[in-house]
Structures are given as C-alpha cells and as structure tokens.
Design an enzyme around this catalytic site. Structure first.
Site, PDB file in Angstrom:
ATOM      1  N   GLU A 200      35.845  35.086  32.186  1.00 32.64           N
ATOM      2  CA  GLU A 200      36.160  36.433  31.705  1.00 32.64           C
ATOM      3  C   GLU A 200      37.493  36.967  32.198  1.00 32.64           C
ATOM      4  O   GLU A 200      38.113  37.802  31.546  1.00 32.64           O
ATOM      5  CB  GLU A 200      35.029  37.402  32.097  1.00 32.64           C
ATOM      6  CG  GLU A 200      35.103  38.005  33.495  1.00 32.64           C
ATOM      7  CD  GLU A 200      35.080  36.984  34.622  1.00 32.64           C
ATOM      8  OE1 GLU A 200      35.679  37.273  35.673  1.00 32.64           O
ATOM      9  OE2 GLU A 200      34.485  35.904  34.463  1.00 32.64           O
TER      10      GLU A 200
ATOM     11  N   ASP B 237      31.164  40.480  38.980  1.00 25.63           N
ATOM     12  CA  ASP B 237      31.089  39.436  37.959  1.00 25.63           C
ATOM     13  C   ASP B 237      29.782  38.674  38.069  1.00 25.63           C
ATOM     14  O   ASP B 237      29.623  37.795  38.908  1.00 25.63           O
ATOM     15  CB  ASP B 237      32.270  38.476  38.107  1.00 25.63           C
ATOM     16  CG  ASP B 237      32.258  37.383  37.046  1.00 25.63           C
ATOM     17  OD1 ASP B 237      31.607  37.584  35.996  1.00 25.63           O
ATOM     18  OD2 ASP B 237      32.895  36.341  37.265  1.00 25.63           O
TER      19      ASP B 237
ATOM     20  N   LYS C 147      25.748  33.490  36.393  1.00 21.50           N
ATOM     21  CA  LYS C 147      26.029  32.674  37.565  1.00 21.50           C
ATOM     22  C   LYS C 147      24.739  32.369  38.324  1.00 21.50           C
ATOM     23  O   LYS C 147      23.750  33.107  38.212  1.00 21.50           O
ATOM     24  CB  LYS C 147      26.975  33.425  38.519  1.00 21.50           C
ATOM     25  CG  LYS C 147      28.387  33.623  38.018  1.00 21.50           C
ATOM     26  CD  LYS C 147      29.204  34.408  39.042  1.00 21.50           C
ATOM     27  CE  LYS C 147      30.623  34.636  38.573  1.00 21.50           C
ATOM     28  NZ  LYS C 147      31.417  33.404  38.535  1.00 21.50           N
TER      29      LYS C 147
ATOM     30  N   ARG D 122      40.423  35.670  32.420  1.00 20.48           N
ATOM     31  CA  ARG D 122      41.552  35.352  31.525  1.00 20.48           C
ATOM     32  C   ARG D 122      41.536  36.248  30.290  1.00 20.48           C
ATOM     33  O   ARG D 122      42.585  36.505  29.698  1.00 20.48           O
ATOM     34  CB  ARG D 122      41.505  33.869  31.139  1.00 20.48           C
ATOM     35  CG  ARG D 122      40.317  33.429  30.335  1.00 20.48           C
ATOM     36  CD  ARG D 122      40.052  31.943  30.410  1.00 20.48           C
ATOM     37  NE  ARG D 122      39.590  31.551  31.739  1.00 20.48           N
ATOM     38  CZ  ARG D 122      39.315  30.298  32.093  1.00 20.48           C
ATOM     39  NH1 ARG D 122      39.461  29.312  31.219  1.00 20.48           N
ATOM     40  NH2 ARG D 122      38.892  30.019  33.306  1.00 20.48           N
TER      41      ARG D 122
ATOM     42  N   LYS E 274      43.832  41.198  37.808  1.00 17.61           N
ATOM     43  CA  LYS E 274      42.463  41.112  37.283  1.00 17.61           C
ATOM     44  C   LYS E 274      41.553  41.990  38.130  1.00 17.61           C
ATOM     45  O   LYS E 274      41.467  41.822  39.343  1.00 17.61           O
ATOM     46  CB  LYS E 274      41.979  39.667  37.319  1.00 17.61           C
ATOM     47  CG  LYS E 274      40.485  39.473  37.050  1.00 17.61           C
ATOM     48  CD  LYS E 274      40.061  38.036  37.343  1.00 17.61           C
ATOM     49  CE  LYS E 274      38.538  37.880  37.284  1.00 17.61           C
ATOM     50  NZ  LYS E 274      38.112  36.512  37.656  1.00 17.61           N
TER      51      LYS E 274
END
Length: 483
Positions: free
Chosen positions: A332, A253, A260, A334, A248
């Site tokens: 995200e 992120d 977040k 996955r 990944k």
C-alpha cells in the site's frame, strides 16, 4: 531522563564534577591551570597505572567531586564526536552524579563545532518515550558549558533544531495507532504553523476532486480520514525552486484485506516513519531558519480491513492518469507515494524529490539495519546522499533500477500492478513502480528505510525504539550542498 544544557562564560570553577578534553594519550598538561596541584599529581599518577583502552576516564577526587577526562584524536569526525557524547551519557546515566561542568577551553582537536556534536550525541542517546507510563523517569542531567570556546548562539540554535526535529520524528513514530491516526496527525502538523511553516491540508473531498485514487484506495477501509499535507519552508526571499521531500504516512498497516500475520503486527505503528522524517526535517529547517526553500509532502492514511476496504483485483486510476491493478492490498505504501510524488512534481516543480518510506521487508533482507536502500534516477543526487549519510552515520546503499524490471510489474488488465508476483527483487520492483510516477525527469531518490526507522535493541545514538533516521541525513545534505 532529561539532559539540560546551559552556558556560562567563565574559565575556572569549583564544581563537584568537571569534564576536560584531552588527546588520545591522555596527556593532561592542557588542564593544569584548571585544577589544583594535588589533583593534577593524583590524576597523573593514576593515568600511568591504567591501560588506556577507554576514551573516557573518571577519577573520584572525593565523595562529592569527580574529574572526567574525555580523549579524542586531533582529526576526529563529527559522527565520532556524537558517538563520544553518547558514550558519555551511557557511563553517567546511572551515576548518582547529575551535575557536570564541561570546560570548553580544554578542547584540543580541530573539529569545528566539536562541542556541539558532543552535546548532540549526549542528547540523542538520552531520548526515551515514556509518555504513557504512570511512573516517569524524572531524573535530570544538568550540563553547564564554561570557558571561552562555548558554541556561538547560532551554532547552539542549529544543534538544538536538529535535536528537536529528530525527537519530533521519534515521538511521532512512537505513538500508538489509536492515538496517532491520520486525523490526529493532521492536527499535530497544523500546530507547526507557529514555527513559520506554511501548511495546507487536502482532505478526502479535495483528494477525490484531484483524482488521487491510489492514495484514497488505501484508506477507504478505515473510519479515519485520508489526507495529503504540504508543509512549506521559505528560507529564501526569491522564488527559486524548492527541495522536495515526500513521506509515506500509513499510521497503522494491517495489510488490509491481504491481512498481515498477527505476530509483530503491533510494530506497524511505525509504518508512518517516512512521513515523520519529513515532518521532523521541516521542523528543523524552520527552527534553524535554514537558507533554503523546501517543501514536505506527506500522505496520511490508515490501512484497515472493512466493508469498504480496497480488494485484491481492484483497478484504480492515479492522479497521474495511469491505472494500477491492486494484486495485494499490503503493498500500500507505493500507492500512497504514487499520487504524492506526481502531485509534488507537478505542483512545486522542485530541484529534486526525495521520498522516504518503510516500504519493503525485502530491503531488510538485503541490508539489515545498517543501510537504507537508495534508488535513484540521478547519479549526482545519489552521490550527495551517500556522502551525507557517511558524515552523520545514517548510511545509504544504492540499489539498481533498470527497465528490465518493468516487465515484473506490467499488468494485463491495467498500466501496471502493485506487486511482482513472479518473486524476487521486491525492493527494486517497488522502486521501479514509484519511478513511473516521476513524469518530467525530475532528479528523484527513493529511500527505503524499513530496516532503519525502528530499532528493538538500540544503536549508537538511540536507546531502542524509534530512531528518527533520515532527519540528520537530509539536514546534512541541505546544509552541505544546498544552502
């Protein structure tokens, strides 16, 4: 601080600082021929007066000369030898002494390549990331290995390759998001061609044509590109099935529209650590000319909020043909892995697939920073990973997968949803989601390394920051079971 290692095939030296290895009781009879009588008597008397609770003792013979004794048991493990090296570094990193001679002939334990592991421990512990500091640490420790038991050139190259791969992974994770975005990441991977790796880059245009919409959906809110990159190492002359490693690579992120909290969001530069492990591992395999066929596959994206960002409630069709309802854009990783896993299985038909990802905060709740979470459809592969992890102290703990968890990610509007809204089993349902994209029963293992990729306080073999966790684990797996 930089540690420089060199080798000289000599036995005696009048160096100011010399390192000897002794047994657990600090019996120094084995070093008698390498020091003067007066030094031997001096050290013998001092040892008798000391409580031998430490593994490393040093004696100031003069203002310019030290004799250092490192004790080890006869049945020392490789990880213990590495930790001993790290302890050596901790003791002498602040010392005014920066030149050391290590006498290889004094090694008395039975561990093959003891010196290699000891030196690797020193080097791994010495890592620091000061690239963006205006005043860098210019200090160096020079270590010269002497004697008849110096590691062979092949072993020297092996340990150097492991160090280089681990450091490369740490460097990638340590880079800030404004520097190591997906576009820059691709450039750095392409540069590894010089090591003999075959690199293929799939940009957004190619990914759209392939139908990798779960991966593309994550990155569509960013001005940066989204990519899938394959990295092949062909260490065998035959066309045997490769070992596959998938990572990944979410370079930053924010959580996307499901934003977040601001606190600690700066740490989300390391959400690409799974990909960094894969890239670092592939570099190691190439540098040490590993006798194996292997492929690394990384999905590189940036998860940003924006006018074109993926929304909660969107439904996307994956490369596998299965549809996913996006209930939370912060789940995200996955989605990136889903397309990468199916593509890897279909394209390369590997012996096994191991994916690595900083996937869930839930795994930190479960295992802290002591173990990575292991989820797998194959007992043999799981046991091999557990065994390799114990050997290098990059431990994994197997967690459950079961069809009964599937109902938690079944969707009313699509084939599945990307989170479990009922609550609980966050890491397991994420792994259960990934398992749906292994279509042909290929042996597969998922390592959730969210608690292992980055350490604020440091560990046995790192001084804080990016750990490079996974490079040594997977290298050991390959070395022991597949070469």
């Amino acid at each position: 601080m930089t540690v420089l290692v060199s080798y000289k095939n000599i036995s005696k030296t009048n160096s100011s600082n010399i390192v000897f290895f002794v047994d657990e009781k600090f019996n120094i009879s084995n070093i008698k021929n390498y020091i003067s009588r007066s030094e031997f008597s001096f050290i013998s008397d001092l040892i008798k007066s000391k409580k031998l609770t430490k593994k490393i003792l040093y004696f100031d013979i003069s203002s310019k000369r030290q004799i250092i004794l490192v004790s080890s048991s006869g049945k020392i493990k490789s990880s213990e030898a590495e930790n001993l090296g790290a302890e050596f570094y901790n003791i002498f990193k602040t010392s005014t002494q920066k030149e050391f001679i290590i006498n290889s002939d004094s090694v008395t334990n039975n561990l093959i390549n003891f010196l290699g592991y000891f030196l690797l421990g020193i080097q791994l512990k010495s890592y620091s990331f000061d690239k963006y500091k205006s005043k860098k640490n210019q200090k160096k420790i020079n270590i010269t290995i002497t004697g008849k038991k110096i590691p062979s050139l092949k072993d020297q190259n092996k340990f150097k390759a492991i160090k280089e791969g681990t450091f490369y992974a740490r460097d990638l994770v340590s880079e800030p998001g404004n520097i190591l975005h997906p576009d820059e990441y691709v450039k750095r991977i392409r540069a590894l061609k010089k090591e003999g790796l075959q690199i293929k880059v799939y940009d957004e245009k190619k990914l759209k044509k392939l139908g990798m919409n779960t991966l593309l959906g994550v990155g569509q809110g960013s001005i940066r590109g989204s990519y899938l990159v394959t990295i092949e190492w062909k260490g065998l002359k035959d066309n045997s099935k490769p070992l596959a490693f998938v990572g990944k690579g979410v370079c930053f992120d924010t959580g996307g529209i499901s934003l977040k909290p601001a606190k600690f969001m700066e740490d989300m530069t390391y959400d690409m650590a799974g990909s960094a492990v894969v890239v670092g591992l592939m570099k190691s395999l190439a540098l040490r000319k590993a006798k194996v066929n292997a492929v690394g596959v990384v999905g590189l994206v940036e998860n940003m909020p924006g006018g074109n960002a993926q929304r909660p409630g969107d439904i996307v069709k994956s490369y596998s043909g299965k549809t996913v309802e996006i209930l939370n854009t912060d789940a995200e990783g996955r989605l990136v892995l889903a397309d990468a896993l199916t593509y890897t299985e279909e394209k390369f038909k590997p012996k096994f697939i191991i994916d690595l990802a900083t996937l869930t905060g839930a795994i930190i709740v479960s295992l802290g920073s002591e173990y990575a979470g292991l989820f797998s459809n194959n007992d043999k592969l799981s046991n091999e990973l557990i065994e390799a992890g114990e050997k290098v102290e990059e431990k994994v703990w197997r967690m459950p997968l079961n069809k009964n968890f599937d109902k938690l990610i079944d969707s009313k509007n699509a084939d599945m949803q990307n989170i479990n809204y009922v609550g609980g089993a966050g890491s397991t349902t994420a792994a259960q989601f990934l398992q749906r994209f292994i279509l042909n029963k290929t042996p597969w293992a998922h390592l959730d390394i969210a608690g292992m990729a980055f350490s604020k306080y440091g560990g046995a073999l790192n001084s804080g920051g990016a750990t490079g966790y996974g490079v040594r684990l997977l290298n050991k797996l390959i070395e022991d079971k597949y070469e």
